[in-house]
Structure formats: C-alpha cells, structure tokens
Design a protein around this motif. Structure first.
Motif, PDB file in Angstrom:
ATOM      1  N   VAL A  54       0.861  -1.319  -0.327  1.00 52.86           N
ATOM      2  CA  VAL A  54       0.077   0.030   0.070  1.00 52.86           C
ATOM      3  C   VAL A  54       1.156   1.119   0.333  1.00 52.86           C
ATOM      4  CG1 VAL A  54      -1.739   1.151   1.304  1.00 52.86           C
ATOM      5  CG2 VAL A  54      -1.610  -1.595   1.036  1.00 52.86           C
ATOM      6  N   THR A  83      -0.197  -4.099   3.363  1.00 54.91           N
ATOM      7  CA  THR A  83      -0.160  -3.042   4.122  1.00 54.91           C
ATOM      8  C   THR A  83       0.084  -3.222   5.901  1.00 54.91           C
ATOM      9  OG1 THR A  83      -1.039  -1.181   5.310  1.00 54.91           O
ATOM     10  CG2 THR A  83      -2.794  -3.425   5.256  1.00 54.91           C
ATOM     11  N   ASP A  90      -8.783   1.124   5.399  1.00 53.67           N
ATOM     12  CA  ASP A  90      -7.294   0.693   3.927  1.00 53.67           C
ATOM     13  C   ASP A  90      -8.383  -0.169   3.030  1.00 53.67           C
ATOM     14  OD1 ASP A  90      -6.060   2.226   4.424  1.00 53.67           O
ATOM     15  OD2 ASP A  90      -4.617   1.556   5.789  1.00 53.67           O
TER      16      ASP A  90
END
Length: 127
Positions: A54, A83, A90
């Motif tokens: 990410v 991530t 997210d």
C-alpha cells in the motif's frame, strides 16, 4: 512456462522474505520498489500474480491498483495487497478498487504462499 510474480514493495526485508518463500515453491519472483513507475513495470511484462504494497514511494498501492483495473490488459490481474496499517478503511478502499486479496503485515509465510497460489489457480483454472 513457469509461474511469475511481481512484488511491488520498498522494504528490503519484506522483499527478501517473500522472494525466498515463493522462489522455493517454484515461482519466478521479480521485484519493483518505486510506486511512480510500477504501472509501467506491470504493463511491460504482466505477471501471473501481483503482490502490491500500500505505502510506496512515488505513488500509493491504491492508485496503482486503480490504474491497473482501468487498463484492459490488467483489469483481471490477480492482486494481493499488503499493508502495515491494516485498518478497516484500507481494506474497504482496496476492495472498492478491485483487489483480490488483502493481507496485513506482519504475515505468516505460509499465508502468503497459500494466497499467491490460490490467486494463480483461480486465474488460470489450474488445480
């Protein structure tokens, strides 16, 4: 032809861990660490599976994923997103952009291997 994965990640320890896990299982692992040029790298030689961080220098993994989903050549490319944050928003954003799988760091080696193989099998119909 062998199985190819492109790992777009800028953390050397993560790169080496994933390279080791996947190459031991027969994957050809290519790496790219610059978000700004990641889409070009994918389009130049589309892998069988993309593992995408990410947070990258130059461009976020979310922006990269959005661009790849908009391109006909990569709209169906299997993508595993990694991530360090792992916040619900997210994950939701990644799903909105069309991610196939989402994993939080730190991750289990076996989980990465199983997920990448499952994405490949789902995309190719291989058993």
């Amino acid at each position: 032809m062998g199985k190819r994965v492109l790992l777009v990640e800028d953390e050397p320890n993560i790169i080496e861990a994933i390279r080791f896990i996947l190459s031991r299982d027969g994957w050809a692992v290519e790496t790219h660490s610059d978000g700004a040029t990641a889409v070009d790298a994918v389009l130049a030689a589309p892998p069988d599976v993309l593992v995408l961080d990410v947070m990258l220098p130059g461009k976020s993994g979310f922006d990269i994923l959005r661009e790849l989903r908009a391109a006909p050549a990569t709209e169906g490319l299997p993508v595993l997103m990694l991530t360090a944050k792992g916040q619900l928003r997210d994950r939701e954003q990644a799903e909105r952009y069309g991610v196939n799988s989402f994993m939080t760091k730190p991750f289990a080696n076996s989980e990465v291997l199983e997920t990448v193989n499952a994405l490949f099998e789902g995309a190719t119909g291989a058993a």
